[in-house]
Design an enzyme around this catalytic site. Structure first.
Site, PDB file in Angstrom:
ATOM      1  N   ARG A 118       0.861  -1.191   0.000  1.00 39.88           N
ATOM      2  CA  ARG A 118       0.000   0.000   0.000  1.00 39.88           C
ATOM      3  C   ARG A 118       0.893   1.236   0.000  1.00 39.88           C
ATOM      4  NH1 ARG A 118      -3.632  -1.320   5.232  1.00 39.88           N
ATOM      5  NH2 ARG A 118      -1.640  -1.455   6.293  1.00 39.88           N
ATOM      6  N   ASN A 156      -6.375   5.680   2.392  1.00 40.50           N
ATOM      7  CA  ASN A 156      -6.103   5.063   3.687  1.00 40.50           C
ATOM      8  C   ASN A 156      -4.721   5.467   4.181  1.00 40.50           C
ATOM      9  OD1 ASN A 156      -7.229   2.941   5.619  1.00 40.50           O
ATOM     10  ND2 ASN A 156      -5.133   2.252   5.334  1.00 40.50           N
ATOM     11  N   GLU A 157      -4.686   6.093   5.333  1.00 41.31           N
ATOM     12  CA  GLU A 157      -3.418   6.445   5.994  1.00 41.31           C
ATOM     13  C   GLU A 157      -2.369   6.991   5.015  1.00 41.31           C
ATOM     14  OE1 GLU A 157      -2.256   3.019   8.344  1.00 41.31           O
ATOM     15  OE2 GLU A 157      -3.560   3.660   9.980  1.00 41.31           O
ATOM     16  N   CYS A 162       7.325  10.852  -2.500  1.00 40.66           N
ATOM     17  CA  CYS A 162       7.836  10.280  -3.749  1.00 40.66           C
ATOM     18  C   CYS A 162       8.910  11.208  -4.316  1.00 40.66           C
ATOM     19  CB  CYS A 162       6.689  10.106  -4.738  1.00 40.66           C
ATOM     20  SG  CYS A 162       7.225   9.484  -6.335  1.00 40.66           S
ATOM     21  N   CYS A 164      10.280  10.898  -7.547  1.00 43.75           N
ATOM     22  CA  CYS A 164      10.420  10.664  -8.989  1.00 43.75           C
ATOM     23  C   CYS A 164      10.626  11.994  -9.725  1.00 43.75           C
ATOM     24  CB  CYS A 164       9.175   9.951  -9.512  1.00 43.75           C
ATOM     25  SG  CYS A 164       7.783  11.055  -9.770  1.00 43.75           S
ATOM     26  N   CYS A 167       7.802  14.441  -9.388  1.00 43.47           N
ATOM     27  CA  CYS A 167       7.730  15.089  -8.074  1.00 43.47           C
ATOM     28  C   CYS A 167       8.839  16.130  -7.917  1.00 43.47           C
ATOM     29  CB  CYS A 167       7.781  14.041  -6.961  1.00 43.47           C
ATOM     30  SG  CYS A 167       6.245  13.069  -6.875  1.00 43.47           S
ATOM     31  N   GLU A 313     -10.219   3.672  13.380  1.00 41.19           N
ATOM     32  CA  GLU A 313      -9.808   2.279  13.610  1.00 41.19           C
ATOM     33  C   GLU A 313      -9.267   2.173  15.020  1.00 41.19           C
ATOM     34  OE1 GLU A 313      -6.802   0.864  10.897  1.00 41.19           O
ATOM     35  OE2 GLU A 313      -7.789   1.776   9.178  1.00 41.19           O
ATOM     36  N   TRP A 321       0.634  -6.713  14.169  1.00 41.45           N
ATOM     37  CA  TRP A 321       1.946  -6.202  13.737  1.00 41.45           C
ATOM     38  C   TRP A 321       2.840  -5.789  14.901  1.00 41.45           C
ATOM     39  CZ3 TRP A 321       2.008  -1.186  15.390  1.00 41.45           C
ATOM     40  CH2 TRP A 321       0.783  -0.502  15.443  1.00 41.45           C
ATOM     41  N   HIS A 364      -4.961 -10.377  12.910  1.00 37.84           N
ATOM     42  CA  HIS A 364      -5.250  -9.093  13.563  1.00 37.84           C
ATOM     43  C   HIS A 364      -6.606  -9.188  14.251  1.00 37.84           C
ATOM     44  CE1 HIS A 364      -6.060  -4.848  14.123  1.00 37.84           C
ATOM     45  NE2 HIS A 364      -4.837  -4.548  13.721  1.00 37.84           N
TER      46      HIS A 364
HETATM   47  C1  GLA Z   1      -3.832   0.435   9.680  1.00 36.84           C
HETATM   48  C2  GLA Z   1      -4.591   0.286   8.383  1.00 36.84           C
HETATM   49  C3  GLA Z   1      -5.507  -0.892   8.357  1.00 36.84           C
HETATM   50  C4  GLA Z   1      -4.861  -2.085   8.996  1.00 36.84           C
HETATM   51  C5  GLA Z   1      -4.465  -1.722  10.399  1.00 36.84           C
HETATM   52  C6  GLA Z   1      -3.891  -2.877  11.176  1.00 36.84           C
HETATM   53  O1  GLA Z   1      -4.404   1.262  10.590  1.00 36.84           O
HETATM   54  O2  GLA Z   1      -5.310   1.440   8.056  1.00 36.84           O
HETATM   55  O3  GLA Z   1      -5.845  -1.178   7.018  1.00 36.84           O
HETATM   56  O4  GLA Z   1      -3.745  -2.440   8.256  1.00 36.84           O
HETATM   57  O5  GLA Z   1      -3.484  -0.732  10.346  1.00 36.84           O
HETATM   58  O6  GLA Z   1      -3.582  -2.497  12.495  1.00 36.84           O
HETATM   59 ZN    ZN Z   2       6.449  10.987  -7.883  1.00 35.39          ZN
END
Ligand code: GLA
Ligand code: ZN
Length: 670
Positions: A118, A156-157, A162, A164, A167, A313, A321, A364
Site C-alpha cells: 500500500r 487510507n493512511e 515520492c 520521482c 515530483c 480504527e 503487527w 489481527h
Molecule cells: C492500519 C490500516 C488498516 C490495517 C491496520 C492494522 O491502521 O489502516 O488497514 O492495516 O493498520 O492495524
Molecule cells: Zn512521484
C-alpha cells in the site's frame, strides 16, 4: 456547546469498523448475511467499505464491477448500518502499475518501487490522479442517493513521499511560488554554506541521503511540499465527491503519531478529523504511560479541528503487527473505547469486522474471529461497548470545554529535529510536550492541543514548550494574548529561528523577548545522568538535559534560580507581567515534580477549574459538555480499585473501570 453529528443521517455514536466483504465474495450468500446478523448482535451501526477494493471494482482498465458493492450497500441500508464509503487509492490494481509505471513511487535513492503493498504511489503522476478521480466519480454517482452513504473515507493512511522526476519538477514549482527568486531561496536556505548556492531552479533536488539529506532548509521545505502534495492529492480525490455529494462529509484516517505530514495544515481540507489508534496495552499493570500517550494523541487529533472526531480504527484485541501481539485484558476494550469518547471521539470503529482468512492481517484482532460465531470473549466485549453506546446519544457532538491550550506544531518539531545542536537526536520535542500534558491529564483538566497558528481567544492559559521556530505572526499573537490577560508559559529552546530556520539576530527568544522580558545568551546540554537544579519556593527541583542561561530585562521577576555549576544563582524561572497578563519562562528541562507544583500554582492563579482534586495515580478524569449536560468520565487504567472524590461525591472505581457521570456537575473553583 454541541456540534452536529459526524454523519447527519445517523445521530448516534457510530460503532463498527473496516469491513472487507470482497474477500468473501465466493461465500457471500452465507457469510454476508451472517455478517449482518453478527453486526446487529454486536451493536454495530456502521461499517467502512471499499477501502482496498480497487481491483474488485475495476478488474481491468475501464471495466467496472459495482454489482457486489451495490449488494453490500443495500445490505447495510436494510440493516440500518451507516456506510463509511472509501475511495480505493490506498492500494491499486496490478494492471495499473504494469501499464503505467509512472504511478509507482520512487524512494529517496531514486529507485522505483515494484508493484504491491500500500502507500506505494506517486503523488504527482497525472495518470494516477486521473484514474483515482475517475473511480471516485463513478462511486459518487452510483451511491449519491443511497440511504446507507454517511461519510467518505478518502484513501487510507496517507504517508511517505515520492522522489520521482515528476515530483522533483513539482517541488521546484512549489519553491518558485514560495520564494519567487533564487536570491530569496538561497537566503532562506543559507546556501553560501558549503558552496550550496543554487544558480538555476533545475539544480534543486529533493533531500536524499547521502547527498543533501542533512541540509535543514531543504528538508524543512521538502516536508512542507510533501504536505501540500497530500493536500492537493486529497483535493483531487474529493473534487467529484464534493460536486456530486456536497452533504456527505469527507475525511481520511490519520495516524496521530506520524510526523511526516503537517496534519494541522492537512486538517484544513478535511471535514472531520479521524484517526487509527493502536495503543500497546501491557498485561495487567503498567498501563498509565500508555494511557497518557493515547489520551495525548486523541487530544492532538481533536485539536486539529477543535471539534469531535472519528476514531476510525482501533483494535478490539491483539494487534498482529506488534512484536508482542498481546490480548486485551478483560475490561481494557471497554476502557479504551470510553477513553476515546472522553477525549472527543464520536465514533468507535475497529480494524476489522471479520478477520481475513489469509494474508498478512489474518491474525489481527477483529469483531468476528475465524471461529465465526458471536460466542467469543472479544465479541462479547464489543457487544458490551455497543450496548453502552446506545445510551450515549447525548454525547454526540459534545464539546471539550478546554481553557488550557498546549501548542504542538509539526513544523516546529521538524525544525528542532533537524537542528544540529542541543542534544542532537534526543532534543525531545514530543516527550517535552507529553511531560507538560501529563500534569493536566493527572488532574483531569481538559486541554486542547493546537497548532501555533490557531486563534487563542478561548483560553486562559497557553503553554508553548520549546517553541523553537516562530512562524509568521505567532509571536504577535502570543503577545496580544498576554496583554489581554492571558497566562503564557514557555521554556528553553524558544524563539531561536524564523520560518526559514534562520537564527534570530539580536538575542533569543527573538520577537518574544519583550513578551517574556528575558534574553537567552547560551544553552547548556547535560550528559545523561548529569543534573542541575531549579530552586523555587523553598524547594530544589532536578533540572537536566537542557539548561538555558538567561538574563532578565525590564521589570521581569526572577522566581527561581539555578542551584549548581558556574551559572548557579542565575535566573531559571521568570515572570513578566505585561498588560493584563503574565508570561512565565522555564529555563531548564525539569521532571514531573516541578511541573506538577508549578502548574498547580499557575492554574489557581489563572482561574482554571478542575473536577476532582487529587486523582489517584493511573486515573484520569475528562469532560465533555453538550450545552445542557456535562459528561464527566472517570477512567481507571490500573487493575486495582480506586476511590475518587469530587464536589459531587465520592466514586469507587473497579479495576479498569470507565465511569461516566452525566449531570449538571458543578466544577470546583480553584
Ligand atoms: C492500519 C490500516 C488498516 C490495517 C491496520 C492494522 O491502521 O489502516 O488497514 O492495516 O493498520 O492495524
Ligand atoms: Zn512521484
Amino acid at each position: 456547546m454541541r456540534y452536529p453529528p459526524v454523519a447527519k443521517k445517523f445521530p448516534h455514536i457510530l460503532h463498527g469498523g473496516d469491513y472487507n466483504p470482497e474477500q468473501w465474495l465466493a461465500w457471500k450468500d452465507k457469510i454476508w448475511k451472517e455478517d449482518m446478523r453478527l453486526a446487529k448482535l454486536a451493536g454495530v451501526n456502521t461499517l467502512s467499505v471499499g477501502i482496498f477494493s480497487w481491483t474488485a471494482l475495476e478488474p481491468e482498465e475501464g471495466v467496472y464491477r459495482f454489482e457486489w458493492l451495490d449488494e453490500v450497500m443495500d445490505l447495510l441500508a436494510a440493516n440500518s448500518i451507516a456506510a463509511v464509503l472509501a475511495t480505493p487509492s490506498g492500494a491499486r490494481p496490478a494492471w495499473l502499475s504494469k501499464k503505467y509505471p509512472e504511478v509507482l513511487r520512487v524512494n529517496e535513492m531514486r529507485l522505483r518501487n515494484v508493484h504491491g503493498d500500500r502507500h506505494n504511489h506517486c503523488l504527482s503522476s497525472p495518470v494516477y490522479r486521473e484514474k483515482t478521480q475517475a473511480i471516485n466519480r463513478l462511486l459518487a454517482r452510483r451511491y449519491k442517493d443511497h440511504p446507507a452513504l454517511a461519510v467518505w473515507h478518502i484513501s487510507n493512511e496517507y504517508s511517505g513521499s515520492c522522489h520521482c522526476p515528476l515530483c522533483q519538477t513539482k517541488f521546484r514549482e512549489y519553491l518558485k511560488t514560495r520564494y519567487k527568486t533564487l536570491d530569496a531561496l538561497n537566503e532562506a536556505w543559507w546556501s553560501a554554506f558549503w558552496s550550496s548556492t543554487i544558480t538555476d531552479w533545475d539544480q534543486i533536488e529533493s533531500p536524499g541521503s547521502p547527498g543533501n539529506g542533512g541540509h535543514n532548509g531543504i528538508r524543512l521545505d521538502w516536508r512542507r511540499f510533501t504536505t501540500e502534495q497530500f493536500v492537493d492529492f486529497y483535493r483531487n480525490e474529493t473534487t467529484p465527491l464534493k460536486e456530486i455529494t456536497p452533504n456527505i462529509p469527507c475525511t481520511t484516517n490519520l495516524m496521530a503519531g506520524y510526523t511526516g505530514i503537517d496534519y494541522a495544515r492537512f486538517a484544513e481540507v478535511l471535514d472531520i478529523a479521524s484517526w487509527d489508534s493502536y495503543p500497546q496495552w501491557t498485561s495487567a499493570e503498567g498501563n498509565d504511560k500508555i494511557a497518557l500517550q493515547t489520551s495525548y494523541l486523541h487530544d492532538l487529533i481533536r485539536g486539529l479541528k477543535r471539534r469531535p472526531f472519528m476514531l476510525m480504527e482501533s483494535c478490539p484485541s491483539a494487534t498482529n503487527w506488534r512484536p508482542v501481539a498481546k490480548l486485551h485484558r478483560p475490561g481494557l476494550h471497554m476502557l479504551q473505547s470510553m477513553q476515546a469518547l472522553a477525549h472527543g471521539a464520536d465514533t468507535i470503529q475497529y480494524f476489522q469486522f471479520r478477520k481475513s482468512r489469509g494474508g498478512p492481517e489474518q491474525y489481527h484482532g477483529a469483531v468476528v474471529d475465524h471461529e465465526g460465531s458471536g460466542n467469543t470473549r472479544v465479541f462479547r466485549d464489543i457487544a458490551e461497548v455497543g450496548e453502552r453506546l446506545k445510551g450515549l446519544d447525548g454525547l454526540v457532538g459534545a464539546d471539550t470545554p478546554a481553557l488550557v491550550a498546549l501548542i504542538h506544531d509539526y513544523q516546529v518539531r521538524w525544525a528542532l529535529d533537524d537542528a544540529r545542536g542541543f542534544l542532537q537526536d534526543k532534543t525531545g520535542y514530543g516527550e517535552t510536550l507529553l511531560n507538560h500534558y501529563q500534569v493536566f491529564w493527572k488532574r483531569g483538566i481538559p486541554l486542547d492541543l493546537i497548532d501555533s497558528r490557531q486563534t487563542l481567544d478561548r483560553y486562559h492559559l497557553v503553554i508553548a514548550p520549546m517553541l523553537y521556530m516562530l512562524r509568521e505572526g505567532v509571536a504577535e499573537r502570543l503577545d496580544a494574548f498576554v496583554r489581554q490577560g492571558g497566562t503564557l508559559v514557555t521554556t528553553y529552546a524558544t524563539g531561536y529561528v524564523n520560518e526559514s530556520t534562520l537564527a534570530f539576530l539580536g538575542g533569543f527568544p527573538g520577537p518574544l523577548k519583550e513578551t517574556l522580558g528575558i534574553w537567552c545568551e547560551e544553552i547548556d546540554a547535560l550528559y545523561p545522568g548529569e543534573t542541575n537544579s531549579i530552586e523555587w519556593n523553598g524547594t530544589s527541583y532536578r533540572a537536566f538535559d537542557l539548561c538555558e542561561l538567561i538574563h532578565t530585562t525590564q521589570r521581569t521577576e526572577t522566581l527561581g534560580l539555578y542551584g549548581a555549576d558556574f551559572y548557579s544563582g542565575r535566573p531559571a524561572l521568570t515572570l513578566n507581567r505585561r498588560g493584563a497578563g503574565r508570561a512565565y519562562f522555564i529555563a531548564a528541562r525539569t521532571g514531573e515534580d516541578f511541573l506538577d507544583d508549578f502548574y498547580r500554582h499557575i492554574t489557581a492563579e489563572a482561574g482554571i477549574p478542575y473536577l476532582f482534586e487529587n486523582l489517584p495515580e493511573g486515573v484520569t478524569a475528562q469532560i465533555r459538555e453538550n450545552g445542557e449536560r456535562t459528561f464527566a468520565f472517570l477512567l481507571n487504567f490500573t487493575n486495582s480499585a480506586k476511590q475518587v472524590s469530587g464536589p459531587s461525591g465520592v466514586f469507587d472505581l473497579e479495576p479498569f473501570e470507565a465511569r461516566i457521570i452525566e449531570s449538571p456537575l458543578t466544577r470546583a473553583s480553584p
